[in-house]
Design a protein around this motif. Sequence first.
Motif, PDB file in Angstrom:
ATOM      1  N   GLY A  85      49.882  30.356  39.610  1.00 31.08           N
ATOM      2  CA  GLY A  85      48.556  30.514  39.045  1.00 31.08           C
ATOM      3  C   GLY A  85      48.617  31.051  37.634  1.00 31.08           C
ATOM      4  O   GLY A  85      49.690  31.350  37.097  1.00 31.08           O
ATOM      5  N   THR A  87      47.173  33.792  34.578  1.00 35.09           N
ATOM      6  CA  THR A  87      46.572  35.088  34.290  1.00 35.09           C
ATOM      7  C   THR A  87      46.096  35.073  32.842  1.00 35.09           C
ATOM      8  O   THR A  87      46.835  34.670  31.950  1.00 35.09           O
ATOM      9  CB  THR A  87      47.582  36.235  34.486  1.00 35.09           C
ATOM     10  OG1 THR A  87      48.065  36.210  35.832  1.00 35.09           O
ATOM     11  CG2 THR A  87      46.931  37.579  34.211  1.00 35.09           C
ATOM     12  N   ALA A 128      41.999  38.418  34.304  1.00 40.71           N
ATOM     13  CA  ALA A 128      41.617  37.555  35.424  1.00 40.71           C
ATOM     14  C   ALA A 128      42.825  36.743  35.886  1.00 40.71           C
ATOM     15  O   ALA A 128      43.569  36.199  35.061  1.00 40.71           O
ATOM     16  CB  ALA A 128      40.493  36.613  35.009  1.00 40.71           C
ATOM     17  N   HIS A 129      43.002  36.672  37.213  1.00 38.80           N
ATOM     18  CA  HIS A 129      44.096  35.877  37.765  1.00 38.80           C
ATOM     19  C   HIS A 129      43.529  34.819  38.698  1.00 38.80           C
ATOM     20  O   HIS A 129      42.722  35.124  39.581  1.00 38.80           O
ATOM     21  CB  HIS A 129      45.088  36.751  38.531  1.00 38.80           C
ATOM     22  CG  HIS A 129      46.273  35.982  39.038  1.00 38.80           C
ATOM     23  ND1 HIS A 129      47.323  35.609  38.218  1.00 38.80           N
ATOM     24  CD2 HIS A 129      46.563  35.472  40.270  1.00 38.80           C
ATOM     25  CE1 HIS A 129      48.216  34.934  38.923  1.00 38.80           C
ATOM     26  NE2 HIS A 129      47.766  34.837  40.175  1.00 38.80           N
ATOM     27  N   ASP A 130      43.957  33.590  38.472  1.00 43.28           N
ATOM     28  CA  ASP A 130      43.521  32.462  39.292  1.00 43.28           C
ATOM     29  C   ASP A 130      44.502  32.283  40.450  1.00 43.28           C
ATOM     30  O   ASP A 130      45.643  31.880  40.258  1.00 43.28           O
ATOM     31  CB  ASP A 130      43.462  31.199  38.435  1.00 43.28           C
ATOM     32  CG  ASP A 130      42.936  29.992  39.200  1.00 43.28           C
ATOM     33  OD1 ASP A 130      42.635  30.137  40.408  1.00 43.28           O
ATOM     34  OD2 ASP A 130      42.832  28.910  38.601  1.00 43.28           O
ATOM     35  N   THR A 135      39.307  33.294  41.895  1.00 41.52           N
ATOM     36  CA  THR A 135      39.756  34.019  40.714  1.00 41.52           C
ATOM     37  C   THR A 135      39.259  35.452  40.813  1.00 41.52           C
ATOM     38  O   THR A 135      38.071  35.688  41.057  1.00 41.52           O
ATOM     39  CB  THR A 135      39.229  33.367  39.428  1.00 41.52           C
ATOM     40  OG1 THR A 135      39.751  32.040  39.325  1.00 41.52           O
ATOM     41  CG2 THR A 135      39.644  34.166  38.207  1.00 41.52           C
ATOM     42  N   SER A 137      39.095  39.302  38.932  1.00 43.36           N
ATOM     43  CA  SER A 137      39.183  39.921  37.612  1.00 43.36           C
ATOM     44  C   SER A 137      38.926  41.418  37.701  1.00 43.36           C
ATOM     45  O   SER A 137      38.186  41.891  38.570  1.00 43.36           O
ATOM     46  CB  SER A 137      38.168  39.283  36.648  1.00 43.36           C
ATOM     47  OG  SER A 137      36.838  39.488  37.103  1.00 43.36           O
ATOM     48  N   THR A 166      34.627  31.967  43.252  1.00 47.89           N
ATOM     49  CA  THR A 166      35.190  30.944  44.117  1.00 47.89           C
ATOM     50  C   THR A 166      34.173  29.822  44.279  1.00 47.89           C
ATOM     51  O   THR A 166      33.071  29.871  43.710  1.00 47.89           O
ATOM     52  CB  THR A 166      35.572  31.538  45.493  1.00 47.89           C
ATOM     53  OG1 THR A 166      36.275  30.564  46.245  1.00 47.89           O
ATOM     54  CG2 THR A 166      34.345  31.992  46.250  1.00 47.89           C
TER      55      THR A 166
END
Length: 303
Positions: A85, A87, A128-130, A135, A137, A166
Motif C-alpha cells: 500500500g 503512505t 494517511a496509509h492506504d 485508508t 489517517s 472506505t
Amino acid sequence: MKMNALLKTLGFLALAATPVLAGTSPAPKNPVAPAPENDDLGITASLGYDTNYIWRGLNYGQNWVRSAAEGSILLIGGASEDGAGTTSLDWNAQFGTLAGDQEHFTPNFGADDFGVSFQRLQLGAAVAHDFGPATVSLGYTYYRNMGTFTRLVTNDGGEINLGLATSLGPIDIASSANFDHVNNSWYFDVNASTTIAITDSISLVPFANVGYGHNLNWQFAADSGVANGSWGGLNNITGWTAITTGIQLPIKLNSRATLTPYLAGNLPLGTTANLGGSARDAGAPDTPYKSVLFGGVTLSVRF
C-alpha cells in the motif's frame, strides 16, 4: 569490362541503400514527439462561496467566502512494488470570512453592539496509509479564529484527528474522531456519498453527514456566548448535533478545473436544536440552531 563496371556500380548503390545494422529501420520523416513529462504538482487550489456557513451543525452566518489549497506528498509507494500500500502526507490550508458582517448570533442588539466579520484560518496535516479496503489517517488541525461575534468570544482550536475512509459498493464512507485539546471537546462524524456519472464531464453526488459531540463548545470561550449557559443552558453539550444532506454537481471545465455547485439542508438534532429554546437570553436569535436550506459553489484548479 563495361559490364563489370556496371555491376560494381549497382552493387555499391545497393550497399549504400542497406541499413548499417540488421533490423534497424531508417528514421521516419516525421518522428513522433516524446510524451511530455508529468508536471502535475499535486496541489489543488479553490475559491468558494456558501450562502450560510454551517460548521458541525451550527449556522454561524450568511455569505461565507472561502479559499483553500490542499495536496498530497507520497512518502511510501508500495502498491506496485511489494503490495504494502501507499503512505502519504496530506495537507490543507483554508481561510474563510463572513462577508458583510452577516453573523447570526447578535444581529438584534444595538448599533454599537454589532459584531465584526468572523474569520477562520484552518491549517491541517495528516499521515494517511492506504490498506486497500480502507485508508486510515492520523493528523492535526490548527484553527485560528479571528474577529468576533459581539458579546461572544471564540478560542483558537487544536485538534488531533483520526480518520477512516472506505467504500461499500458504490457508497463512499468517511468518518473522523476529533479531539480539541485546547477546548477539551470531542467531535465525531460520518459522511456517506456516491457519484453518479451523467456525462463524461458532469456528475451528480448525493451526500449525507451526521455529527456527534462530547463536551462540544464549537470553540466558543466558556465565559461568553454559546458556551456560557446563557445561550443554551449548558456549558458544553453532549449528543447528536445535526444531519446535513444535499447534492453536489461537479462539472469538469477542462483537465484541471472543476466547478462544483451544491444545494443542501442542515437539520439540527435535539442537542443543538435545544440551544435555540427558552434558555437563550431575551432577544438573542435562535437562527444558529434552526434548520436551513443553503447552497454554494466551488471552483477548484489542480496544479
